[in-house]
Enzyme design. Structure first.
Site, PDB file in Angstrom:
ATOM      1  N   GLU A 140      19.798  11.347  16.219  1.00 62.80           N
ATOM      2  CA  GLU A 140      18.791  12.138  16.658  1.00 62.80           C
ATOM      3  C   GLU A 140      19.631  13.087  17.604  1.00 62.80           C
ATOM      4  O   GLU A 140      20.844  12.971  18.124  1.00 62.80           O
ATOM      5  CB  GLU A 140      18.041  11.032  17.752  1.00 62.80           C
ATOM      6  CG  GLU A 140      17.065  11.969  18.444  1.00 62.80           C
ATOM      7  CD  GLU A 140      15.950  10.862  19.148  1.00 62.80           C
ATOM      8  OE1 GLU A 140      15.643  10.076  18.689  1.00 62.80           O
ATOM      9  OE2 GLU A 140      15.909  11.394  20.617  1.00 62.80           O
ATOM     10  N   TYR A 150      10.141   0.070  22.234  1.00 62.34           N
ATOM     11  CA  TYR A 150       9.804   1.641  22.379  1.00 62.34           C
ATOM     12  C   TYR A 150       8.211   1.653  22.363  1.00 62.34           C
ATOM     13  O   TYR A 150       7.702   2.420  22.917  1.00 62.34           O
ATOM     14  CB  TYR A 150      10.323   2.344  21.214  1.00 62.34           C
ATOM     15  CG  TYR A 150      10.120   3.734  21.070  1.00 62.34           C
ATOM     16  CD1 TYR A 150      10.406   4.425  21.930  1.00 62.34           C
ATOM     17  CD2 TYR A 150       9.403   4.146  19.945  1.00 62.34           C
ATOM     18  CE1 TYR A 150       9.983   5.760  22.108  1.00 62.34           C
ATOM     19  CE2 TYR A 150       8.803   5.448  19.810  1.00 62.34           C
ATOM     20  CZ  TYR A 150       9.195   6.498  20.914  1.00 62.34           C
ATOM     21  OH  TYR A 150       8.822   7.847  20.851  1.00 62.34           O
TER      22      TYR A 150
END
Length: 352
Positions: free
Chosen positions: A336, A156
């Protein structure tokens, strides 16, 4: 409750239902975000003229697949530029691309994923400059093994390096007026990116409970993520709110690292804070939790029930939500949630 109707009519359909729609219906589609763990379904989508993002993610709540469809208005124009397939009307452009990072070789200063990300975003910016859709509303980013480490850095964080390199190379803002976005992890597949852009400037919305993502300290990587907490877009008499992927982060720190119920509650508190800020800027304030259309990313499938129960407790018995199994950008985040307000579920054959 806010009237959700806007120029961007939306639909949530199974992939099978999406494929069966008549040509005149498909001709109004700007593009679609499709999620399926069935490789056969993904292959069927690959032959469509409509720009379709296909991600190998399992739907957890019902069925095996889902397509989130975005509709335009009037005559649509489509094309391909490099890896990007796109369609646009006079006001809004939808694009999607998949980039194979194995086509890139690690250099002394850039990993293959970083190079693939930078190349992808450079293509997006070049396309928008060429077609005169200068304003980015929303990005969706899907990255295989998002929490894995390679070349000494979490993937990421490699993605964030490449994304910001492209923003800077094209003279784009990397703080302040940046688009809404999410970045999720899939088990496999190329770097896949979808985006919406237009000819009116959106208004970036931040959350007073959180440090802006683009100002995160270096403990989260050598470059901060480049996105706003939400983006408010005014299209004619309508407004559309894109809420970025949101998690249990207050300030810049993860809260409740082992408690999925508390994380869900904190995530919804963050979304509520974003809505409060958006309502201060909206011409007709009225965004609320019950009026949003949610996409919920769940790290562990076993956590679906407590997450869904908490969402239903907060927004009502039957929220407009789909649940997908995905890895989240931080290893300690279990859920999320992203959301959109201002476009309803579009019923096939009916335009309001």
């Amino acid at each position: 409750m806010r009237d959700p109707v806007s120029p961007l009519y939306g639909a949530n359909l199974s992939i099978a239902a999406f494929l069966k729609q008549p040509p005149e219906w498909k001709s109004s589609v700007l593009g679609a975000l499709c999620f399926s763990a069935d490789t056969a379904e993904s292959r069927m989508l690959a032959g469509m003229e409509t720009p379709c993002m296909t991600i190998p993610m399992q739907r957890l709540d019902a069925g095996d697949s889902i397509c989130e469809v975005w509709h335009g208005s009037g005559l649509l124009t489509q094309g391909q530029c490099g890896a990007i397939h796109y369609r646009h009307d006079d006001d809004v452009l939808f694009g999607v691309m998949a980039v194979d990072e194995t086509a890139f070789t690690a250099s002394t200063d850039k990993t293959p994923l970083q190079q693939a990300t930078e190349a992808a975003y450079r293509q997006v910016f070049a396309l928008l400059d060429n077609l005169h859709y200068p304003y980015l509303f929303r990005f969706w980013n899907y990255i295989a093994d998002i929490n894995a480490h390679s070349f000494g850095l979490e993937r990421y964080r490699q993605f964030n390096l490449g994304r910001q390199d492209a923003f800077l190379a094209h003279g784009r803002d990397v703080v302040g007026n940046v688009p809404a976005a999410c970045a999720l992890g899939s088990a496999q597949g190329p770097l896949t990116i979808a985006f919406l852009a237009g000819r009116v400037a959106p208004l970036a919305i931040e959350n007073p409970r959180q440090v802006s993502a683009y100002q995160y300290p270096q403990q989260y990587g050598p470059r901060s993520p480049t996105f706003s907490r939400a983006s408010l877009v005014r299209l004619g008499q309508d407004e559309v709110l894109f809420v970025s992927g949101t998690a249990s982060i207050v300030g810049h720190e993860t809260l409740h690292p082992a408690d999925v119920v508390a994380q869900t509650r904190e995530t919804l508190a963050n979304i509520a804070a974003v809505l409060e800020q958006a309502n201060q800027q909206a011409s007709q304030p009225g965004f609320n939790l019950a009026g949003l259309y949610y996409k919920v990313y769940v790290r562990h499938a076993a956590d679906l029930v407590p997450i869904r129960t908490e969402l239903e407790r907060a927004v009502g018995a039957v929220p407009h939500a789909i649940y997908l199994q995905a890895d989240v950008c931080r290893q300690d985040l279990l859920v999320e949630i992203e959301a959109t307000a201002g476009h309803p579920f579009f019923m096939p054959g009916k335009r309001d």
